[in-house]
Design a protein around this motif. Structure first.
Motif, short mmCIF file in Angstrom:
data_model
loop_
_atom_site.label_atom_id
_atom_site.label_comp_id
_atom_site.label_asym_id
_atom_site.label_seq_id
_atom_site.Cartn_x
_atom_site.Cartn_y
_atom_site.Cartn_z
N LEU A 184 24.83 42.69 -22.50
CA LEU A 184 24.22 42.29 -23.76
C LEU A 184 23.00 41.44 -23.44
O LEU A 184 23.08 40.44 -22.71
CB LEU A 184 25.19 41.49 -24.63
CG LEU A 184 26.37 42.28 -25.22
CD1 LEU A 184 27.16 41.40 -26.17
CD2 LEU A 184 25.91 43.53 -25.94
N LEU A 185 21.85 41.85 -23.98
CA LEU A 185 20.58 41.17 -23.75
C LEU A 185 20.14 40.48 -25.03
O LEU A 185 20.00 41.10 -26.08
CB LEU A 185 19.53 42.19 -23.33
CG LEU A 185 18.08 41.70 -23.21
CD1 LEU A 185 17.95 40.65 -22.12
CD2 LEU A 185 17.14 42.87 -22.94
N ALA A 186 19.95 39.15 -24.92
CA ALA A 186 19.38 38.37 -26.02
C ALA A 186 17.88 38.38 -25.86
O ALA A 186 17.33 37.73 -24.97
CB ALA A 186 19.93 36.94 -26.01
N ASP A 187 17.20 39.12 -26.72
CA ASP A 187 15.77 39.37 -26.53
C ASP A 187 15.23 40.00 -27.82
O ASP A 187 16.00 40.53 -28.64
CB ASP A 187 15.57 40.32 -25.34
CG ASP A 187 14.14 40.36 -24.85
OD1 ASP A 187 13.70 39.39 -24.22
OD2 ASP A 187 13.47 41.36 -25.11
N GLY A 188 13.93 39.96 -27.97
CA GLY A 188 13.33 40.55 -29.16
C GLY A 188 13.67 42.00 -29.36
O GLY A 188 13.85 42.47 -30.48
N ASP A 189 13.79 42.76 -28.27
CA ASP A 189 14.15 44.17 -28.34
C ASP A 189 15.53 44.42 -27.74
O ASP A 189 15.84 45.55 -27.33
CB ASP A 189 13.11 45.02 -27.60
CG ASP A 189 11.73 44.92 -28.24
OD1 ASP A 189 11.66 44.95 -29.48
OD2 ASP A 189 10.74 44.80 -27.49
N GLY A 190 16.36 43.38 -27.70
CA GLY A 190 17.65 43.49 -27.05
C GLY A 190 18.81 43.72 -27.99
O GLY A 190 18.64 44.12 -29.15
#
Length: 343
Positions: free
Chosen positions: A289-295
């Motif tokens: 799981l990526l916490a990011d603008g496109d994540g």
């Protein structure tokens, strides 16, 4: 994000994390003049180095301080090994240093010994502490009260966020950085927004996890360290934090389809390597799981130094929900106390 009380409870951890916005607003307002004065002193007599003194969550805040101080002022910054003073009684070389002490309680004996050692060696001591009347406050040249109020949950949340905000305010004043100053003005409102973001997909993804990596880099490394600690203490989930660069030097060899990864991205150059590592681990079959603008997890775009503060606020609410989902009590983890009095 829906209410985090999986079993009908709202934890102290969740409630206290939700108070972070008000705590940060109060801390910034109360210490505005103090930050200006500290900045003026540090510019007039630039320290040759910064030594941070902290343990636990506060030491993760010190990691954030290292990246912020070194990128914005160029001053070498390192975390003190507190046992050097408390166990070995080793002297510190005299010199013009800033000693930045970070603590919630201000009571740990080894922390106090290290700060006293630095002070006696000529360091300018600034204490970021939640307990204004603590022994640490008595040792400091300048005290920055964190204004977080009482935390009854063993898991620190709002005091950690207040520490990050205080570090950012100190560095902004020292470097006379208008962009960071403006970002701090917006921070309390953005913290409220971050607390409302839906990170519940992480609860479903990590509910059955047994091993987990937390990735960050640069300004985000300190919150990766903090998240890994919270996974362990509130969810009994074995988690390790790594820089997205350091994870490639061996640790990545164990990541496969039975592994779980939480990655903190962002908008600066450091976040690009976090995304690259996350993509590689996803390609190996790991649950990432990526916490990011496109994540996978939503975030709020802000000044690069402020984005990690907002992400850890979103994380705290999710971590409380995850603990409940795993049958744990995040407010009273086994074998832990609120104040750890290490020697």
């Amino acid at each position: 994000m829906p209410n985090a009380a999986i079993d009908g409870r709202t934890t102290l951890m969740e409630r206290e994390a939700g108070e972070a916005a008000a705590a940060v607003a109060a801390m910034l307002a109360a210490n505005r003049d103090a930050f200006i004065a500290i900045g003026r002193r540090l510019r007039a007599s630039p320290p040759v180095a910064v030594v941070t003194c902290a343990r636990g969550s506060s030491d993760h805040a010190a990691t954030y301080a290292k990246y912020l101080i070194e990128t914005m002022t160029g001053t070498p910054t390192a975390s003190a090994a507190l046992s050097i003073a408390s166990l070995y009684d080793a002297p510190a070389v005299a010199g013009n240093r800033l000693c930045l002490a970070v603590s919630q309680s201000g009571k740990s004996p080894d922390l106090l010994a290290a700060v006293e050692q630095q002070r006696d060696a000529g360091a300018f001591v600034v204490a970021l502490v939640n307990a204004e009347g603590s022994p640490l406050a008595a040792l400091a040249d300048v005290v920055i009260p964190l204004s977080a109020g009482v935390e009854r949950s063993v898991a620190a949340t709002k005091s950690y966020i207040a520490s990050l905000a205080a570090i950012a305010a100190l560095v902004a004043a020292w470097a006379e950085d208008d962009a960071l100053e403006a970002a701090l003005t917006a921070l309390p409102g953005q913290l409220e927004q971050a607390f409302a973001l839906d990170w519940l997909p992480a609860v479903a993804a990590f509910r059955g996890a047994t091993n987990l990596f937390v990735l960050g880099r640069g300004y985000g490394l300190g919150v990766a360290q903090e998240a890994a600690l919270k996974f362990k203490e509130t969810s009994a989930l074995h988690a390790e934090s790594f820089s997205a660069a350091e994870v490639r030097h061996g640790p990545m060899a164990i990541v496969g389809d039975a592994f779980h990864v939480l990655a903190f991205g962002g908008t600066d150059r450091a976040a690009a390597s976090v995304r690259e590592a996350a993509a590689e681990f996803r390609g190996r079959g790991a649950t990432v799981l990526l916490a990011d603008g496109d994540g996978d997890l939503p975030v709020i775009a802000a000044h690069p130094a402020i984005e990690p503060v907002l992400m850890i606020q979103s994380f705290y609410r999710m971590a409380s929900a995850l603990a409940l989902a795993r049958g744990q009590d995040p407010d009273s983890p086994p074998h832990l106390n609120k104040v750890t009095e290490t020697l």
